[in-house]
Design a protein around this motif. Structure first.
Motif, PDB file in Angstrom:
ATOM      1  N   UNK A 164      41.386  35.389  27.163  1.00 16.46           N
ATOM      2  CA  UNK A 164      40.756  36.316  26.221  1.00 16.46           C
ATOM      3  C   UNK A 164      39.515  36.963  26.826  1.00 16.46           C
ATOM      4  N   UNK A 165      38.774  36.192  27.662  1.00 19.71           N
ATOM      5  CA  UNK A 165      37.548  36.718  28.256  1.00 19.71           C
ATOM      6  C   UNK A 165      37.827  37.630  29.447  1.00 19.71           C
ATOM      7  N   UNK A 166      38.684  37.153  30.361  1.00 20.03           N
ATOM      8  CA  UNK A 166      38.816  37.868  31.633  1.00 20.03           C
ATOM      9  C   UNK A 166      40.231  38.118  32.103  1.00 20.03           C
ATOM     10  N   UNK A 167      41.221  37.877  31.237  1.00 19.27           N
ATOM     11  CA  UNK A 167      42.601  38.143  31.614  1.00 19.27           C
ATOM     12  C   UNK A 167      43.133  37.191  32.669  1.00 19.27           C
ATOM     13  N   UNK A 168      44.220  37.612  33.328  1.00 21.07           N
ATOM     14  CA  UNK A 168      44.885  36.748  34.300  1.00 21.07           C
ATOM     15  C   UNK A 168      43.986  36.409  35.474  1.00 21.07           C
ATOM     16  N   UNK A 169      43.111  37.321  35.868  1.00 22.33           N
ATOM     17  CA  UNK A 169      42.237  37.067  37.018  1.00 22.33           C
ATOM     18  C   UNK A 169      41.351  35.855  36.760  1.00 22.33           C
ATOM     19  N   UNK A 170      40.728  35.786  35.595  1.00 25.87           N
ATOM     20  CA  UNK A 170      39.870  34.642  35.288  1.00 25.87           C
ATOM     21  C   UNK A 170      40.687  33.367  35.144  1.00 25.87           C
ATOM     22  N   UNK A 171      41.868  33.477  34.541  1.00 26.03           N
ATOM     23  CA  UNK A 171      42.731  32.306  34.381  1.00 26.03           C
ATOM     24  C   UNK A 171      43.063  31.685  35.728  1.00 26.03           C
ATOM     25  N   UNK A 172      43.589  32.481  36.664  1.00 25.82           N
ATOM     26  CA  UNK A 172      44.082  31.936  37.919  1.00 25.82           C
ATOM     27  C   UNK A 172      42.965  31.579  38.894  1.00 25.82           C
ATOM     28  N   UNK A 173      41.892  32.362  38.910  1.00 30.03           N
ATOM     29  CA  UNK A 173      40.833  32.108  39.883  1.00 30.03           C
ATOM     30  C   UNK A 173      40.136  30.772  39.639  1.00 30.03           C
ATOM     31  N   UNK A 174      40.104  30.324  38.380  1.00 33.16           N
ATOM     32  CA  UNK A 174      39.408  29.075  38.064  1.00 33.16           C
ATOM     33  C   UNK A 174      40.368  27.918  37.799  1.00 33.16           C
ATOM     34  N   UNK A 175      41.642  28.096  38.137  1.00 31.56           N
ATOM     35  CA  UNK A 175      42.639  27.091  37.775  1.00 31.56           C
ATOM     36  C   UNK A 175      42.523  25.826  38.626  1.00 31.56           C
ATOM     37  N   UNK A 176      42.378  26.004  39.949  1.00 32.74           N
ATOM     38  CA  UNK A 176      42.345  24.855  40.858  1.00 32.74           C
ATOM     39  C   UNK A 176      41.838  25.350  42.211  1.00 32.74           C
TER      40      UNK A 176
END
Length: 325
Positions: A164-176
């Motif tokens: 919701x905050x940053x889209x797929x980029x935020x999701x994947x960049x902070x995943x692992x």
């Protein structure tokens, strides 16, 4: 390095799932190689003492150490958000014989005797494997399942806020730490595997938070199977925690001891009833304090079935850690 190229349709269909079977497989690795997964050492000691006398040789042989490859028929990507173990075992037992043999042809070492028997007669072998998984599950995973589920539910809630905050980029960049995202491409740094895939047909990627995969990641990307990425959820270090009140005194001086204690407990999702049992506060008191924490933006609530679960927000985490907001 595994490289996965996404289309817009693939991003739209990327989803989360949690697999009991994946927890079984990765926990066997933790049990066989406790030094590689020290976070789970206490669980491993307890589980060894609780394992049944039943034969588990086939299950254990299918998870070699080092675990560079596990047969894909044993590690399917969950078809729904949270399948039951019996549903996954039914799908396992129905795996075609040619699929079983093709997966075992990629086994990294000479087939151990139980695995060779599975290769010769996949139908009988899969039935035995399902029985062994059930016996192992009852001793090793089921006693801790509600705790595991709560951590995973919190992970999904947190990642939903990331999208919701940053889209797929935020999701994947902070995943692992092993996962990176740029130019519509997901890169997973595996030590012993290299491949480049384009996610054809807009099937997307299934993200599978799994506690026993810590500290690494697994991927499932061999066509025609559904691609999946298995990774440890946030807060994994709290999974086996229990003990005295660890509320920071400075925070208690600001919020009050009770609210600060509840905020400290919300590292993983919990209901009012659970929090009352943990803290020895009356449930109405807990409910009142949670309402206040939520109004202040320090906690959020989420309904799951008949339960309402509470979780710290990033603001609450920053306040608890003393870091910047």
């Amino acid at each position: 390095m595994l490289t996965l190229r996404f289309s817009a349709q693939d991003l739209a269909r990327t989803r989360f799932g949690h697999s009991p079977l994946w927890e079984v497989v990765t926990s066997v690795e933790a049990l066989k190689d406790p030094g590689g997964k020290p976070l789970h050492l206490g669980w491993a000691r307890e589980t060894r003492a609780a394992l049944p006398a039943a034969d588990l040789s086939l299950l254990f042989a299918l998870v070699p150490i080092p675990t560079t490859y596990v047969p894909s028929f044993l590690t399917p990507v969950p078809r729904t958000g949270s399948p039951a173990l019996e549903d996954e075992l039914a799908a396992l037992a129905a795996t075609p014989a040619e699929t079983v043999r093709a997966d075992l042809d990629r086994f990294p070492v000479a087939l151990p005797a139980p695995v060779a028997a599975l290769y010769r007669d996949p139908g009988d072998g899969l039935a035995r494997l399902a029985d062994q998984i059930r016996a192992y599950w009852e001793a090793a995973i089921e006693p801790h399942w509600s705790r595991i589920q709560r951590l995973v539910e919190g992970e999904v809630m947190y990642r939903a806020r990331s999208i919701a905050r940053g889209g797929a980029a935020e999701l994947f960049e902070a995943l692992h730490p092993q996962v990176g995202w740029s130019d519509d491409t997901l890169r997973v740094r595996h030590r012993s595997y290299r491949a480049t895939r384009t996610l054809d047909g807009g099937r997307g990627l299934v993200l599978v938070p799994t506690v026993f995969v810590w500290p690494g990641v697994f991927s499932q990307s061999t066509p025609p199977r559904q691609p999946g990425l298995v990774y440890p959820p946030r807060g994994i270090a709290t999974l086996w925690e229990s003990g005295p009140d660890r509320t920071p005194d400075a925070l208690a001086a600001v919020l009050g001891r009770s609210r600060a204690r509840l905020l400290a407990e919300l590292g993983s999702p919990a209901s009012t009833t659970e929090l009352a049992a943990r803290t020895a506060m009356p449930a109405p008191t807990v409910s009142h304090h949670l309402t206040t924490l939520r109004a202040a933006g320090l906690a959020v609530s989420h309904r799951t079935g008949r339960s309402v679960l509470y979780l710290r927000t990033p603001l609450g985490e920053a306040l608890l850690s003393g870091g910047p907001t």
